[in-house]
Design a protein around this motif. Structure first.
Motif, mmCIF file in Angstrom:
data_model
loop_
_atom_site.group_PDB
_atom_site.id
_atom_site.type_symbol
_atom_site.label_atom_id
_atom_site.label_comp_id
_atom_site.label_asym_id
_atom_site.label_seq_id
_atom_site.Cartn_x
_atom_site.Cartn_y
_atom_site.Cartn_z
ATOM 1 N N ALA A 191 13.265 15.001 -7.539
ATOM 2 C CA ALA A 191 14.530 14.277 -7.421
ATOM 3 C C ALA A 191 14.191 12.798 -7.410
ATOM 4 O O ALA A 191 13.010 12.440 -7.292
ATOM 5 C CB ALA A 191 15.239 14.676 -6.123
ATOM 6 N N PRO A 192 15.177 11.911 -7.522
ATOM 7 C CA PRO A 192 14.863 10.484 -7.413
ATOM 8 C C PRO A 192 14.043 10.188 -6.152
ATOM 9 O O PRO A 192 13.071 9.457 -6.204
ATOM 10 C CB PRO A 192 16.253 9.836 -7.365
ATOM 11 C CG PRO A 192 17.098 10.751 -8.201
ATOM 12 C CD PRO A 192 16.584 12.142 -7.889
ATOM 13 N N LEU A 193 14.421 10.793 -5.018
ATOM 14 C CA LEU A 193 13.544 10.778 -3.843
ATOM 15 C C LEU A 193 12.999 12.203 -3.687
ATOM 16 O O LEU A 193 13.710 13.102 -3.244
ATOM 17 C CB LEU A 193 14.325 10.390 -2.568
ATOM 18 C CG LEU A 193 13.455 10.414 -1.307
ATOM 19 C CD1 LEU A 193 12.464 9.258 -1.292
ATOM 20 C CD2 LEU A 193 14.315 10.394 -0.050
ATOM 21 N N PRO A 194 11.736 12.418 -4.097
ATOM 22 C CA PRO A 194 11.197 13.786 -4.082
ATOM 23 C C PRO A 194 11.170 14.351 -2.658
ATOM 24 O O PRO A 194 11.039 13.595 -1.686
ATOM 25 C CB PRO A 194 9.781 13.618 -4.620
ATOM 26 C CG PRO A 194 9.765 12.298 -5.312
ATOM 27 C CD PRO A 194 10.765 11.435 -4.598
ATOM 28 N N GLU A 195 11.277 15.665 -2.579
ATOM 29 C CA GLU A 195 11.297 16.310 -1.268
ATOM 30 C C GLU A 195 10.231 17.402 -1.204
ATOM 31 O O GLU A 195 10.029 18.123 -2.181
ATOM 32 C CB GLU A 195 12.669 16.956 -1.008
ATOM 33 C CG GLU A 195 13.798 15.958 -0.848
ATOM 34 C CD GLU A 195 15.152 16.620 -1.059
ATOM 35 O OE1 GLU A 195 15.662 17.206 -0.092
ATOM 36 O OE2 GLU A 195 15.681 16.561 -2.187
ATOM 37 N N ALA B 153 6.212 12.296 1.904
ATOM 38 C CA ALA B 153 5.480 11.041 2.091
ATOM 39 C C ALA B 153 4.148 11.253 2.799
ATOM 40 O O ALA B 153 3.181 10.536 2.556
ATOM 41 C CB ALA B 153 6.347 10.059 2.877
ATOM 42 N N SER B 154 4.080 12.272 3.678
ATOM 43 C CA SER B 154 2.827 12.485 4.417
ATOM 44 C C SER B 154 1.917 13.530 3.752
ATOM 45 O O SER B 154 0.773 13.691 4.147
ATOM 46 C CB SER B 154 3.135 12.908 5.863
ATOM 47 O OG SER B 154 3.982 14.043 5.845
ATOM 48 N N HIS B 155 2.427 14.252 2.758
ATOM 49 C CA HIS B 155 1.606 15.258 2.057
ATOM 50 C C HIS B 155 1.558 14.907 0.573
ATOM 51 O O HIS B 155 1.970 15.693 -0.284
ATOM 52 C CB HIS B 155 2.190 16.664 2.199
ATOM 53 C CG HIS B 155 2.141 17.222 3.587
ATOM 54 N ND1 HIS B 155 2.737 16.614 4.672
ATOM 55 C CD2 HIS B 155 1.556 18.351 4.068
ATOM 56 C CE1 HIS B 155 2.535 17.343 5.759
ATOM 57 N NE2 HIS B 155 1.817 18.402 5.415
ATOM 58 N N THR B 156 1.074 13.735 0.267
ATOM 59 C CA THR B 156 1.179 13.262 -1.120
ATOM 60 C C THR B 156 0.394 14.142 -2.092
ATOM 61 O O THR B 156 0.808 14.340 -3.221
ATOM 62 C CB THR B 156 0.694 11.805 -1.232
ATOM 63 O OG1 THR B 156 -0.538 11.710 -0.536
ATOM 64 C CG2 THR B 156 1.703 10.845 -0.629
ATOM 65 N N GLY B 157 -0.753 14.670 -1.629
ATOM 66 C CA GLY B 157 -1.563 15.511 -2.517
ATOM 67 C C GLY B 157 -0.807 16.760 -2.934
ATOM 68 O O GLY B 157 -0.722 17.086 -4.125
ATOM 69 N N THR B 158 -0.237 17.455 -1.957
ATOM 70 C CA THR B 158 0.530 18.667 -2.240
ATOM 71 C C THR B 158 1.719 18.332 -3.132
ATOM 72 O O THR B 158 1.997 19.033 -4.105
ATOM 73 C CB THR B 158 1.045 19.291 -0.924
ATOM 74 O OG1 THR B 158 -0.065 19.463 -0.050
ATOM 75 C CG2 THR B 158 1.717 20.624 -1.165
#
Ligand SMILES: [Zn+2]
Length: 725
Positions: A361-365, A381-386
């Protein structure tokens, strides 16, 4: 006796629990194939899994599914590939993802002809294939009927004001249609598909199923209907050896993330669906299967269970996994283009696996489903790798499929739009990147407001609705559906100029959306601007050729260009054989050319097709048929059709004059006089012309006395009209 049997029953339950617990002794063998077994597939529309007692719901009443579930395998984590009825059913019935079967929305798309459907595959394996559906959205023209010998989609199209998605029939009619087909089969090698629409809005369960939550009442009614169909199968003696699969196409928001229904957001409540699989002999009864699966896996599994090839499908069979108890963990792809196509917002795509749901989405979830099943804490934001790994998975899965619009506007369309005065955004409105578009989750309240405005309009409060639409559009200027609704409301209040302006806005947002073009074609035809009407009809026919070519045919007819009218009517019928106006126009043209034998066939097909829209009125349809029948010497049939015209249009002078002429030719003079005498009382505001029609017809029929009497009456009412002197 009672004291003896109770402990025994208890013992049986304990034994069963022990068996299930250690995985042995389930009746029947898992992993087997069942060649030629009857296959019953039932889809209960809009049924979120967590509203079934079988999936832990504490309320609700579904005795049939509860019982079936005890006798079957129940899959815990099955997800839909999209929260919309047509794309999702296309996946269920093809085993393909939307990116491969091509259906990305409920309207404007059809299953790609190359897709080999589940029904087509079973049919080539010698199965008789029958289906009955309950919603207009699944009508045969969408391509979902491919491969079915029998496909019952006889759903009355409701009057104006009712939305396409609400056009449905009571599931008991659908069950009856499919049950009757099952009864007609001599062999048990059948594939029967039943679609029930009950849990979809409006929630109006019959009195016996009314409960605190009307949505649950609809589910309870659907449960009863499933029972009725299975009883029909049982009566044939086929149930025990049948493969029965029960699923849903998507869930329902019920406000969990701000959406009351479905189509826009991709959270669990919209995607998590039940799958109950009952195998012949009750193999695997009571087994719960964890692990993420998608609806595409249903087709693959059914084919595999029937011993057939599953090649070319996106789905995978679960049969062998059931035998080996290998846990499944597949990523399931889901998407919705609805926000982009209808509201001017970003489309969404998601992937669900055992641990996470990621939403593009525009702000990914990103939601950690093991800790946060209700999807309240976005951890992207805290699990950027996943998050980036899952984003890449979506990109790979959709590779090669256009992510958004059905067709960009081709150059010739852009030229036409420019000629009609559309400029600027009309060239490429849908191809802007996702990030630049509004995020659906931030605007869902505006969509709910839009739905409330629609309800206000349906309640007949047009002026209030116009005001509400304008408020919504002020902050959502790309909400094309709202422009269209505003235009219709304005048209309904007689404000044609403002309506045209609103339709123009809709076209600026989405230049190929057929509805605004087709509406403008009709408006300009009435405004006597045929050239402009024709251009809009041609643009509308790009994506809705059935209706577009039909309007073109009517315009050509008005212009006296019968050859072109006939060609357009045929084009319309090629894509949609149920367009009754196109059949009617072909009949009118044949009749004008003196070919009544041919015209009769066209008129009869028009009447047959119009049965689905009983509220629509086509002036002279029955009268023209009657006239041709009379010319062909079929007087009794002609009389019946003239009367049918009068039943539809009480003051039809064509029918009254035609009927009088017919009676006269049959020497039934008194009846001729009597029917003509009805014209004046049947006409709400009789004019001099009405009286003159009676006088003139009586004169032509040689009834001078009655003609003189009616002339005297005409003279009395209209003393200055010279015709009555
Ligand atoms: Zn649906």
């Amino acid at each position: 006796m009672r004291s003896a049997s109770a402990p025994l029953a208890l013992l049986a339950v304990v034994l069963l629990a022990a068996q299930v617990g250690c995985g042995h002794g389930e009746s029947g063998s898992l992993g087997a194939q069942y060649r030629g077994a009857p296959i019953i597939l039932i889809s209960i529309d809009t049924l979120r899994a967590d509203h079934l007692p079988l999936y832990g719901y504490r309320s609700g009443s579904t005795p049939v599914l509860d019982r079936l579930g005890r006798d079957a395998i129940v899959f815990d984590d099955v997800y839909s590939h999209g929260p919309l009825t047509l794309p999702s059913h296309a996946s269920l019935l093809t085993g393909l993802l939307p990116t491969h079967h091509g259906v990305r929305d409920n309207i404007g798309y059809a299953v790609k002809p190359a897709s080999r459907t589940l029904a087509a595959r079973l049919k080539s394996a010698g199965y008789a294939t029958g289906a009955a559906v309950s919603a207009y959205v699944l009508r045969r023209q969408t391509g979902v009927a491919e491969g079915f010998d029998f496909f019952d989609d006889a759903i009355e199209v409701a009057g104006a004001g009712e939305s396409l998605a609400d056009t449905q029939r009571d599931g008991q009619l659908t069950v009856e249609a499919l049950g009757a087909w099952i009864d007609r089969q001599s062999d048990s090698r059948v594939f029967a598909f039943l679609h029930l629409y009950e849990p979809h809005t409006p929630y109006t369960p019959p009195p016996a199923h009314r409960m605190r939550e009307p949505y649950d009442g609809e589910i309870a009614y659907a449960d009863e209907l499933v029972g009725r169909l299975l009883d029909r199968v049982q009566t044939r003696g086929w149930l025990d050896r049948a493969i029965v699969a029960i699923v849903s196409d998507h869930g329902e928001g019920l406000g969990d993330h701000g959406e009351t229904e479905h189509g826009i957001l991709l959270y669990r409540e919209a995607l998590h669906v039940p799958w109950i699989l009952r195998l012949p002999g009750g193999a695997g009864a009571g087994r719960r299967v964890a692990g993420t699966l998608g609806l595409v896996d249903v087709a693959a599994t059914l084919l595999d269970l029937a011993g057939l090839d599953t090649g070319g499908l996106d789905g995978q069979t679960v049969r062998t996994g059931l035998a080996s108890r290998t846990p499944v963990d597949r990523g399931v792809y889901s998407e919705t283009l609805y926000p982009r196509l209808h509201l001017g917002w970003s489309d969404l795509a998601s992937v669900t696996d055992q641990k996470f749901r990621y939403i593009r989405a525009p702000l990914p979830e990103l939601y950690d489903l093991s800790n946060d099943p209700a999807e309240r804490r976005n951890v992207a934001a805290s699990h950027t790798g996943t998050a980036s790994a899952l984003a890449a998975w979506i990109a790979r899965t959709t590779d090669g499929a256009k992510p958004s619009e059905p067709d960009p506007a081709p150059a010739d369309v852009r030229e036409r739009l420019k000629a009609l005065g559309y400029i600027g955004s009309a060239t490429a409105p849908l191809s802007s990147s996702t990030a630049a578009l509004p995020d659906p989750k931030d605007h869902i309240a505006a969509f709910e407001a839009f739905k409330r405005a629609l309800a206000v309009e349906r309640a007949g409060r047009s002026a209030e609705a116009v005001q509400l639409y304008r408020e919504i559009l002020a902050s959502n200027p790309r909400m094309v559906d709202a422009w269209e609704s505003l235009a219709k409301a304005l048209l309904g209040s007689g404000r044609t100029k403002d309506a045209i302006a609103a339709f123009d806005k809709a076209i600026e947002v989405d230049p190929l959306k057929p509805e605004p073009h087709l509406a403008l074609a009709r408006i300009y035809a009435l405004e006597r601007q045929p050239a402009r009407a024709q251009q809009h009809a041609e643009l509308g026919s790009r994506r809705d050729p059935g209706q577009g070519y039909e309007i073109l045919a009517e315009l050509m007819m008005d212009a006296g260009r019968a050859d072109e009218a006939a060609a357009d009517a045929r084009r319309s019928l090629q894509v949609d054989p149920l367009r009754y106006m196109s059949h009617y126009l072909l009949g009118v043209i044949a009749r004008q050319r003196g070919r009544c034998d041919e015209a009769i066939g066209h008129f009869e097909r028009a009447i047959e097709a119009k049965r689905l829209e009983p509220r629509a009125v086509v002036r002279n349809l029955h009268a023209d048929l009657a006239d041709c029948l009379a010319r062909e010497g079929r007087e009794a049939d002609a009389e019946r059709e003239f009367k049918a015209e009068l039943a539809a249009i009480a003051d039809s002078s064509d029918a009254i004059v035609g009927l009088a002429t017919l009676y006269k030719s049959l020497r039934r003079d008194a009846e001729a006089r009597k029917v003509l005498a009805e014209l004046v009382p049947r006409t709400p505001d009789p004019t001099a012309e009405t009286y003159w029609t009676v006088v003139h017809t009586l004169t032509v029929l040689g009834d001078a006395t009655a003609a003189r009497e009616w002339a005297a009456r005409g003279r009395e009412k209209f003393p200055r009209d010279s015709r009555f002197r």
